[in-house]
Motif scaffolding. Structure first.
Motif, PDB file in Angstrom:
ATOM      1  N   GLN A  59       4.257  -0.969   8.998  1.00 38.06           N
ATOM      2  CA  GLN A  59       2.907  -1.080   8.457  1.00 38.06           C
ATOM      3  C   GLN A  59       2.841  -2.231   7.441  1.00 38.06           C
ATOM      4  O   GLN A  59       3.768  -2.398   6.643  1.00 38.06           O
ATOM      5  N   THR A  60       1.755  -2.967   7.500  1.00 44.17           N
ATOM      6  CA  THR A  60       1.552  -4.050   6.540  1.00 44.17           C
ATOM      7  C   THR A  60       0.869  -3.508   5.297  1.00 44.17           C
ATOM      8  O   THR A  60      -0.162  -2.809   5.379  1.00 44.17           O
ATOM      9  N   VAL A  69       0.642   4.497   3.440  1.00 46.92           N
ATOM     10  CA  VAL A  69       2.033   4.382   3.000  1.00 46.92           C
ATOM     11  C   VAL A  69       2.339   5.474   1.992  1.00 46.92           C
ATOM     12  O   VAL A  69       1.641   5.622   0.978  1.00 46.92           O
ATOM     13  N   LYS A  70       3.383   6.255   2.265  1.00 44.29           N
ATOM     14  CA  LYS A  70       3.839   7.278   1.337  1.00 44.29           C
ATOM     15  C   LYS A  70       5.095   6.773   0.651  1.00 44.29           C
ATOM     16  O   LYS A  70       6.166   6.714   1.250  1.00 44.29           O
ATOM     17  N   VAL A  71       4.916   6.387  -0.604  1.00 49.10           N
ATOM     18  CA  VAL A  71       6.003   5.773  -1.349  1.00 49.10           C
ATOM     19  C   VAL A  71       7.009   6.822  -1.773  1.00 49.10           C
ATOM     20  O   VAL A  71       6.643   7.897  -2.278  1.00 49.10           O
ATOM     21  N   GLN A  72       8.297   6.493  -1.563  1.00 46.01           N
ATOM     22  CA  GLN A  72       9.391   7.372  -1.965  1.00 46.01           C
ATOM     23  C   GLN A  72      10.499   6.532  -2.577  1.00 46.01           C
ATOM     24  O   GLN A  72      10.671   5.357  -2.234  1.00 46.01           O
ATOM     25  N   MET A  78      10.182  -4.591   3.604  1.00 42.16           N
ATOM     26  CA  MET A  78      10.520  -5.889   4.201  1.00 42.16           C
ATOM     27  C   MET A  78       9.519  -6.927   3.681  1.00 42.16           C
ATOM     28  O   MET A  78       8.296  -6.731   3.784  1.00 42.16           O
ATOM     29  N   MET A  79      10.030  -7.989   3.099  1.00 44.25           N
ATOM     30  CA  MET A  79       9.153  -9.038   2.569  1.00 44.25           C
ATOM     31  C   MET A  79       9.390 -10.344   3.340  1.00 44.25           C
ATOM     32  O   MET A  79      10.542 -10.728   3.592  1.00 44.25           O
TER      33      MET A  79
END
Length: 337
Positions: A59-60, A69-72, A78-79
């Motif tokens: 996902q962008t 986006v579920k941040v953990q 990835m950048m």
């Protein structure tokens, strides 16, 4: 998912992979928009947010919200993006044209130095500016030795050459208008007619072409090509006993025709003449002025009523060729000053 601004979200420690580079334990506050996190990554990598693409599990990540986006803690982003060198602080203060003085403008725009009018002296200023545009002449003047006078006396060829050298060097030292007072004083001493004043007490107007002709002749007496001066000011020794004229260096040949009449004792005979710039060196030309300002005129005379008579040729070194066209002539008559 989306979080309410009233809900306190924890700080996460995440990983960011950028090509072969990996950043560990990067702080991420999911209560702030992703744009703030991208600025954190910018400080670490040098990749500006507008050139950065951040992805997590395919996902962008957008700039304004985290979306689905579920941040953990421990997750890896990835950048992608190329870093640019950070701009350096200018060593000099930026100057804008509207804030510059006339002198600063002249320097920034590489404007040539002007000459101030001393009262109907535009004829002199125009002549000087024209001569100053010739690099070879300026180089020769820089190598000319001697003051304005010789034994406290004005000597025409020497004094005019020295005064012109001082004038050109003075113009090179200042971007502002230069006052050619020394040059004018020398010209007044050498050519008193230029010092004549009108009834109003101002100097009379003079002819620039006339001054050009007189100055060129004086310079030709002092500036030689025995040690020729190049446009860059370096000196090189002439390799031949004679130097080529300006017209000798041209690939072609320019022609001018002249017609006239001669009256004999028993009647009138007509002769025609053709004049052209010679493509061969006619005479030894040691003067730099001859080389860069002069031409060799070759005139061939043939009597049209006596075809058996041989042609005659004459050669003449000129600094100027003028054509006088009158109403009754079909062919211009070539003359010189």
């Amino acid at each position: 998912g989306n979080h309410s601004r009233n809900e306190v979200m924890p700080m996460y420690k995440v990983k960011v992979k950028w090509g072969k580079v990996k950043f560990d334990d990067v702080d991420l506050d999911s209560d702030e928009p992703p744009s703030l996190f991208k600025n954190v990554l910018f400080s670490l990598s040098g990749v500006s947010p507008d050139r950065m693409k951040l992805m997590i599990k395919g996902q962008t990540v957008k700039d304004d919200d985290w979306g689905k986006v579920k941040v953990q803690s421990g997750m890896t982003f990835m950048m992608m993006g190329s870093a640019e060198a950070l701009p350096e602080t200018p060593t000099e203060k930026t100057m804008f044209l509207e804030d510059m003085t006339d002198a600063e403008l002249a320097t920034a725009l590489e404007m040539p130095c002007g000459l101030k009018n001393l009262g109907n002296t535009c004829y002199m200023n125009a002549t000087l500016q024209c001569l100053k545009s010739v690099p070879e002449l300026r180089g020769a003047l820089d190598h000319f030795q001697g003051g304005i006078t010789l034994h406290d006396t004005i000597v025409p060829s020497h004094s005019v050459t020295a005064a012109m050298r001082e004038t050109f060097q003075g113009m090179d030292r200042t971007p502002e208008g230069f006052l050619p007072l020394i040059m004018l004083q020398v010209l007044h001493a050498v050519f008193p007619r230029y010092a004549e004043k009108s009834e109003d007490g101002v100097w009379k107007q003079q002819d620039a072409n006339e001054l050009w002709t007189q100055v060129i002749k004086l310079l030709s007496d002092k500036l030689t090509v025995q040690s020729d001066v190049s446009a860059s000011g370096s000196t090189s020794t002439a390799t031949g006993s004679t130097s080529q004229s300006l017209m000798d260096q041209l690939p072609g040949q320019s022609d001018a025709s002249a017609s006239g009449s001669a009256t004999g004792g028993t009647g009138q005979s007509h002769a025609s003449a053709s004049s052209s710039a010679s493509t061969a060196t006619v005479s030894a030309r040691q003067s730099l002025v001859d080389q860069y300002f002069g031409v060799v005129m070759r005139s061939t005379w043939k009597c049209v009523e006596a075809q058996d008579e041989p042609e005659t040729e004459t050669f003449e070194n000129l600094f100027q060729v003028c054509c006088y066209i009158s109403q009754g002539r079909q062919t211009p008559c070539v003359g010189k000053y």
